[in-house]
Design an enzyme around this catalytic site. Structure first.
Site, PDB file in Angstrom:
ATOM      1  N   GLU A  92       0.815   6.187   7.349  1.00  0.00           N
ATOM      2  CA  GLU A  92       2.092   6.591   6.943  1.00  0.00           C
ATOM      3  C   GLU A  92       2.763   7.453   7.871  1.00  0.00           C
ATOM      4  O   GLU A  92       3.800   7.534   8.370  1.00  0.00           O
ATOM      5  CB  GLU A  92       2.370   6.795   5.448  1.00  0.00           C
ATOM      6  CG  GLU A  92       2.097   5.257   4.575  1.00  0.00           C
ATOM      7  CD  GLU A  92       2.635   4.263   5.014  1.00  0.00           C
ATOM      8  OE1 GLU A  92       3.668   4.098   5.571  1.00  0.00           O
ATOM      9  OE2 GLU A  92       1.917   3.098   4.972  1.00  0.00           O
ATOM     10  N   GLY A  99       0.694  -1.298   0.149  1.00  0.00           N
ATOM     11  CA  GLY A  99       0.010  -0.072   0.052  1.00  0.00           C
ATOM     12  C   GLY A  99       0.995   1.324  -0.173  1.00  0.00           C
ATOM     13  O   GLY A  99       0.410   2.067  -0.583  1.00  0.00           O
ATOM     14  N   HIS A 115       3.882   6.681  11.160  1.00  0.00           N
ATOM     15  CA  HIS A 115       5.025   6.145  11.423  1.00  0.00           C
ATOM     16  C   HIS A 115       6.249   6.990  11.581  1.00  0.00           C
ATOM     17  O   HIS A 115       7.369   6.742  11.847  1.00  0.00           O
ATOM     18  CB  HIS A 115       5.307   5.418  10.012  1.00  0.00           C
ATOM     19  CG  HIS A 115       4.845   3.903   9.940  1.00  0.00           C
ATOM     20  ND1 HIS A 115       4.948   2.998  11.021  1.00  0.00           N
ATOM     21  CD2 HIS A 115       4.144   3.232   8.900  1.00  0.00           C
ATOM     22  CE1 HIS A 115       4.595   1.914  10.561  1.00  0.00           C
ATOM     23  NE2 HIS A 115       3.924   2.128   9.561  1.00  0.00           N
TER      24      HIS A 115
END
Length: 864
Positions: A307, A272, A310
């Site tokens: 993301e 992804g 992260h």
């Protein structure tokens, strides 16, 4: 290659010995557009590593996968590459306290999405490069110490063709034909990144003023191939990005630490997205070429926020080894949905999570390969397979339970302390638990033992006893665990009591929170309530469990499932029914009947699309074979009826159109698909755009209606990279022995196809309507997979082993063949055996569900 794997023990030994001070990496990718003999093979990679050794005189090694090594220098001494480089490692002897290693190599461009991937756009011939390294493919691009706990600052420079732009983690400038990038903060090798080519690039900026008056400015960028530029809705991408940055700044109390924030949507991506700091990469399918439902936009927003999370969970603070992969992935998966609900327009994202993400977790947690969230990762092959439903979705589900257990404020304060104490460092489980104990006052060790260090999923079932007046005398929750993983866990749950209103809706009239422990827990607060028609033991989806239904609740749902007014409650009920179907407790035809009766009333588009997928799985895997034709006809008829009844132009209409295409097989249904394609028939409001055209063409190809010339004409209409992938899938779907043999050879016997075309060919090859046609390939599969695993990259190996397993040859004979392979290949690579064991388990589950369906009375209880 021999030695391409890296064990945990080797990594620990090297981390104890070495400390890395910095990398200088110089890449020359001008060969990417140098046709030469038709296909550029390599690029020059020169790496300088400065590192210290705690035991002068000791030996170690650096990692590199390269076509050839021109020169190696250690502390000014020239080493003979033929002696120190074996294809995957550079042996380093007699190290000093302070060292400098220089490696000049020729590395190969990738066609598998691993390392530095090279893509040629068929639409305009332009070449695009991007890197993808997780867990250990940076060594395909430059020499390094490839493990997450040897962090270091990186400086990249890249020589690229004229007219190209190059991006990396830091801000870059071009001077004298060379792109040079600012030095990064200390980061792990797997999150370094390079993107290069004639990408379409759009910029924006984010500003934030903190309470102390400090101003933070972050340059934003978003890029894609030029051919996708007309479809690139950067306004929405930037909107979600800014909302996410605000949200995480509000909750994390730690400013975004990596300068700029670029987001690259790249072709032929295996996953992804990837959280490279300052340069996040995404699969370009998140740029929508046609009309999609809001579920697709919600999914993209979730990935953007995943993301972004992260940047703190994984990039700023990184796990020591892949055992604790969950320390970044579980948190990012949780934060993606948490941020979607808290910061964006997608306020019902927990509904999607309950219905879609947790389904992935429940499946993974019942496979023989299930593992604790904190896993035992022996080597890199184990690590590659651990990017699974346990690490992501179960981990996120358990974190949602943790928030219910300790409270949201304590959870977020623990995160804030975790970042500040461990910034730019590496952590283990205990580092997180210690701060959570501080902030919550709870015993986190006991909680972690139950939730993080054991495998398997519990089942929770309500038990209701009524008194003479028809009120609840006692409500208890029964907890069960499978024999293979008998752990009974502490659950903080909400129990919801539902009944019908005079208007006919099914609504909650009582809610009680309770701590469930052991095999039976009495929920004392529920005593005295009026008798419920439905009891939900995981209302609001606070915990991770399989929800079971008592007989009264199941009867209520069979008759009134569509009357539930709360979308999350509906998602939990559908999930419970689907788990019962997979566990052979509910006949699959009954589940299909429930979908046909009630899915049309589903307001949440994401839930509706998940129901379509589940109904299709029930038909092709779980119903008795003799009922498949009946089920196929009922699904097609029901989907067409809902399609015609849907509001013109609505996303529900689009969802039913796509589902009708998957179910269509009768001559009249196929003719309707063809007429929709040709424009001979129109459905008011349904726009047959290019993406929908391909969706209608695949069933026509699979049933022999659309031949090669039709597919060639469609490719001419859509002569793009996306169009090519669709055409390849449709070509492989045609019902012909020669077609299947060719597709098999292209994937199994050749490595000429790129990763994206391998995936497309596999998807087209295996059609549920072609069981007899593909039956001869079952034996070939078992004869080929060990060779494929040995000779191909791990990504392609995974695609082949998973995608070509003969799941549609669903008979005891195939199960026996699988068992025979496992018995005779006990010394095969553990990762390969795991994939076959998982496929075997899915097949055995399908056979149990088929037996349940065949044994049912035949009364379709979900039908009107």
């Amino acid at each position: 290659m021999p030695g391409e794997n890296l064990s945990r023990d080797e990594a620990r030994e090297r981390a104890a010995l070495l400390s890395v001070d910095g990398y200088d990496v110089s890449l020359d990718v001008r060969s990417a557009v140098d046709a030469g003999d038709g296909e550029p093979r390599t690029f020059r990679s020169v790496t300088t590593i400065r590192f210290r050794c705690n035991e002068p005189g000791a030996s170690s090694f650096a990692d590199l996968i390269a076509s050839s090594v021109t020169a190696v220098s250690l502390n000014g001494r020239d080493l003979d590459p033929s002696e120190v480089f074996d294809g995957t490692r550079i042996q380093l002897e007699e190290l000093d306290a302070e060292n400098e290693l220089v490696v000049d190599a020729q590395c190969g461009y990738s066609r598998t999405g691993e390392g530095l991937h090279r893509f040629v756009d068929p639409e305009d011939g332009e070449v695009y490069l991007y890197s993808q390294y997780e867990p250990a493919d940076a060594r395909r691009v430059f020499a390094n110490f490839e493990q997450p706990d040897l962090k270091a600052p990186f400086r990249f420079e890249v020589r690229a063709p004229e007219g190209w732009t190059v991006w990396s983690n830091g801000v870059g400038e071009r001077a004298d034909g060379v792109w040079r990038f600012a030095e990064t903060k200390p980061i792990s090798t797997y999150i370094t990144c390079v993107v290069a080519g004639p990408y379409h690039y759009v910029t924006d900026s984010y500003e934030r003023v903190f309470e102390d008056g400090t101003r933070l400015e972050i340059p934003l960028g978003a890029m894609c191939r030029k051919g996708l530029a007309p479809h690139f809705d950067t306004d929405d991408v930037f909107l979600i990005t800014k909302q996410g940055l605000d949200f995480f700044h509000d909750h994390f109390d730690y400013p975004y630490p990596f300068g700029k924030y670029d987001q690259a949507f790249v072709p032929e991506y295996n996953m992804g997205a990837m959280e490279n700091p300052g340069l996040v990469t995404f699969r370009e399918e998140y740029i929508f070429r046609g009309k999609v439902t809001q579920a697709s936009y919600e999914a993209r927003a979730n990935v953007i926020l995943h993301e972004m999370a992260h940047m703190w969970f994984g990039d700023l603070v990184t796990m020591e080894w892949w055992d604790d992969l969950w320390l970044k992935e579980s948190f990012a998966d949780f934060m993606g949905t948490f941020g979607n609900v808290g910061a964006t327009r997608f306020k019902d994202a927990w509904v999607t999570f309950a219905n879609r993400r947790k389904a992935w977790a429940y499946r993974a947690d019942q496979l023989p390969s299930t593992h604790p969230i904190t896993a035992d990762i022996r080597d890199l092959e184990d690590a590659k397979l651990n990017f699974d439903g346990i690490t992501y979705a179960k981990g996120a589900s358990v974190l949602k339970q943790l928030v219910a257990y300790v409270g949201q404020d304590a959870f977020l304060e623990g995160a804030r302390r975790y970042f500040k104490r461990n910034a730019y460092g590496n952590t283990r489980l205990g580092d997180l638990l210690s701060v959570l104990e501080e902030t919550s006052g709870r015993d986190m060790a006991a909680w972690a033992r139950s939730w993080l260090q054991t495998a398997g999923v519990n089942s929770l079932t309500p038990q209701v006893l009524l008194d003479a007046e028809g009120r609840v005398a006692e409500l208890a929750v029964l907890q069960e665990a499978p024999e293979s993983h008998p752990e009974l866990r502490p659950h903080r749950i909400a129990v919801g009591l539902y009944r019908r209103t005079p208007a006919g809706s099914l609504e909650r009239y009582a809610r009680v929170e309770a701590d469930v422990e052991g095999p039976r827990t009495v929920v004392a607060e529920a005593a005295g309530a009026e008798a419920p028609e439905l009891v939900l033991v995981n209302d609001d989806d606070l915990t991770y469990c399989k929800v079971r239904l008592d007989e009264t609740s199941l009867t209520t749902l069979r008759d009134h499932l569509g009357a539930l007014t709360d979308p999350l409650a509906g998602a939990v009920c559908w999930s419970a029914l689907w788990n019962m179907t997979r566990d052979a407790l509910l006949p699959a035809r009954d589940f299909i009947g429930l979908v046909l009766r009630f899915a049309g009333r589903e307001s949440d588009i994401g839930v509706l699309q998940m129901l379509h997928a589940w109904a299709n799985s029930a038909l092709v895997h779980y119903v008795a074979p003799e009922w498949r034709a009946t089920g196929e006809r009922q699904l097609a008829e029901g989907a067409l009826a809902e399609l015609r009844a849907a509001e013109p132009g609505s996303e529900h209409q689009l969802a039913w159109a796509r589902f009708f295409a998957t179910a269509a097989s009768a001559e009249t249904d196929l003719k309707l698909l063809k007429d929709l394609l040709d424009g001979a028939t129109k459905i008011d409001g349904l726009e047959v755009d290019q993406e929908l055209r391909w969706a209608l063409l695949e069933p026509l190809a699979a049933h022999g209606v659309a031949d090669e010339s039709v597919l060639a004409a469609e490719l001419a209409r859509d002569d793009t990279a996306s169009g090519k992938r669709h055409q390849v899938r449709c070509l492989a779907a045609r019902p012909s022995e020669a077609v299947k043999a060719q597709a098999w050879a292209q994937v199994v016997e050749s490595d000429a196809l790129s990763n994206a075309l391998v995936e497309a060919t596999i998807l087209g090859f295996d059609q549920p309507s072609q069981r007899e046609l593909t039956a001869p390939f079952a034996e070939k599969y078992f004869a080929a997979i060990e060779r494929v695993w040995r000779e191909r990259s791990i990504q392609i190996g995974m695609d082949v082993v998973r995608g070509l397993f003969p799941s549609f040859q669903d008979s005891p004979r195939t199960l026996a063949a699988t068992d025979a392979w496992l018995q005779s290949h006990q010394d095969a690579a553990p990762a390969l055996r795991r994939l076959v064991l998982e496929a075997r388990d899915d097949l055995a589950r399908a056979l149990r569900a088929q037996a349940c369906d065949a044994a049912s009375s035949g009364q379709e209880l979900g039908r009107p």
